[in-house]
Design an enzyme around this catalytic site. Structure first.
Site: not given
Ligand code: NFE
Ligand code: MG
Length: 519
Positions: A13, A60, A63, A67, A431, A454, A498, A501
């Site tokens: 991503e 994102c 995910c 969040h 992640r 990430s 990602c 993120c």
């Molecule tokens: Ni955009 Fe996310 C996950 C978060 S990642 S995917 O899982 O928080 O870094």
């Protein structure tokens, strides 16, 4: 020294560039750069605190559920609700997050990373009756191989029939992801950006009908995880076992854990969770989590140096495009001044080292198959195995949560927004460790900071010039052919990066900040 530039890394991503300096066929130094600036922490200032739950989900599309979970935990604590969410609310939050993680892990293995190991062109030799494989074969014969190509040519090692079977699983996994997303929507209102997880609990009530709709899909997913996903990861480990020794990285792991088992302790670092909070050292020692050690450094990131080294509670996002010595829009989160990797590997190993029988009962037989101990988990394959274990543990636990739901009982706790307060929300996203921090003044958001998985994993060098986890994981790798660096992309994708993120900050004017070459 030769330089390999992969920009952007595909099948992840977002916009990630990796540079590797190679000498004598070995990577001597690597740089990970997030190349697209975005701006959510700035957007949140001055708003109603409850908006954090809706807006941070838009960081994102992969995910958002994580969040909103972190934001809800953060607002729970800021509103004085920590430890008092009704059981139905706690369980429904677990179920939505669990369904999202299952979808996400299946997405990562089959649709993002498996193609590094599976040679799709072997389907051309297929001579059976499977209609899916025959239609893939038709595409190959017509030369229409997208999205499977372009690719770096790997040293593909599966026998043709295993490759063919895995291509079938790639297609089947698309259907499985849909089922998992439907499970989310049953309690989340809709997907990808849920409407149900809110401070105080959830807005969706449990009914027998919803429980049954969720359960039959979950049963199908559990069958897929047991009979397809986990065996496929083990097959990859069998044919590519050298990847248990490639891509280890910093060997420090950090987990916030996740999935509330009773939700009672207001301190999220101590709360009883399915996956445990803690740090894991190279010697496989479990340490306690102390969020006071977390800082974000920006010496090599395009942000004002005056904001470097701050704790998230004092964090600021002040972009400084073109800063000399900087090479990324990603900040560098550090724990006690040291580099830590986050992700399924961290949460599975923290839980394993805490002596959890369920996790041990999956990890130990898998490692015994390869006559290996838990130390091999610090590796490319270890990350894939841990992700599958994480997926199975959650899926196997979810039926119990469904049965604990009590239709007719509350899902939500009333609250008042305080004039002034602070809050912290910690949860492992798919992640890895995801933290949200809020400061409220005059009932509005004075400051909001997200420190995201990430961001940890893809971080550039820090104030002490220590390379980030991905940079360390790539360094030392042997490259067979500099023009075809498949070893590097295999390592990168094992982290499931990602970038949306990681940076979570867009220029308001949509200005072009970089040019990308697709390879
Ligand atoms: Ni955009 Fe996310 C996950 C978060 S990642 S995917 O899982 O928080 O870094
Ligand atoms: Mg941030």
């Amino acid at each position: 020294m030769g330089k390999i530039v992969i920009d952007p890394i595909t099948r992840i991503e977002g916009h990630l560039k990796v540079e590797a300096m190679v000498e004598g066929g070995e990577v001597k130094e690597a740089r990970s750069s997030g190349t697209l600036f975005r701006g959510f922490e700035i957007i949140l200032r001055g708003r109603d605190p409850r908006d954090a739950n809706r807006i941070t989900q838009r960081i994102c599309g992969v995910c958002p559920t994580s969040h909103s979970t972190a934001a809800a935990l953060c607002l729970d604590s800021a509103f004085g609700l920590g430890g008092s969410i009704p059981d139905n609310g706690r369980l429904i939050r677990n179920l939505i997050l669990g369904a999202a993680h299952i979808a996400d892990h299946i997405l990562h293995f089959y649709h993002l990373t498996a193609l590094d190991y599976v040679d799709v062109t072997k389907v051309a030799k297929y001579d059976g009756n499977d209609t899916t494989l025959n239609s893939v074969k038709d595409f190959i014969e017509r030369g229409e191989l997208g999205p499977f190509v372009p690719r770096y040519e790997g040293d593909y090692r599966f026998p043709a029939e295993v490759d063919q079977q895995l291509v079938g699983h790639y297609i089947e996994a698309l259907r499985m992801r849909r089922k998992a997303q439907e499970m989310c929507a049953i309690f989340a209102g809709k997907m990808p950006h849920n409407m149900s997880i809110v401070p105080g609990g959830v807005t969706e009530i449990p009914t027998v009908d919803k429980i049954a709709s969720f359960l039959w899909r979950l049963n199908e997913l559990r069958t897929f995880i047991d009979n397809v996903y986990l065996p496929d990861v083990l097959a990859a480990a069998e044919f590519y076992s050298d990847y248990f020794e490639i891509g280890a990285g910093c060997r420090n792991l950090l987990s916030y854990g996740g999935y509330e088992l009773d939700g009672k302790d207001p301190d999220l670092t101590r709360r009883k969770r399915l996956f445990k909070q803690g740090t894991v050292s190279a010697e496989l020692k479990l340490g306690t989590l102390d969020t006071g050690y977390i800082t974000e450094e920006v010496k090599h990131s395009w942000y004002e140096d005056s904001t470097s080294g701050r704790k998230p509670t004092q964090g600021e996002t002040m972009p400084k495009e073109g800063k000399s010595g900087a090479y990324s829009w990603i900040k560098s989160p550090r724990y006690d001044g040291r580099v830590y990797e986050v992700g399924p590997l961290a949460r599975v190993m923290a839980t394993y080292l805490a002596g959890d029988e369920k996790v041990k009962s999956i990890v130990d037989p898998a490692l015994a198959k390869f006559k290996a101990g838990p130390e091999v988990m610090f590796s490319t394959l270890g990350r894939h195995l841990a992700r599958a274990v994480s997926c199975k543990v959650v899926a196997d636990t979810m039926p119990g949560w469904l049965l604990e739901l009590k239709p007719g009982e509350p899902v939500y706790q009333e609250y008042e927004i305080p004039e002034e307060s602070t809050g912290m929300g910690l949860v492992d996203a798919a992640r890895g460790a995801l933290g949200h921090w809020i400061e409220i003044k005059d009932k509005r958001i004075a400051n909001y900071q997200c420190v995201v998985p990430s961001t940890w994993n893809m971080s550039p060098r820090d104030d002490k010039d220590q390379p980030g986890p991905l940079e360390q994981a790539i360094t030392g790798t042997r490259i067979k052919d500099e023009a075809n660096p498949f070893e590097i992309v295999r390592i990168v994708r094992s982290f499931d990066p990602c970038l949306a993120c990681a940076i979570h900050v867009i220029t308001p004017k949509g200005r072009i900040l970089g040019k990308y070459r697709v390879s």
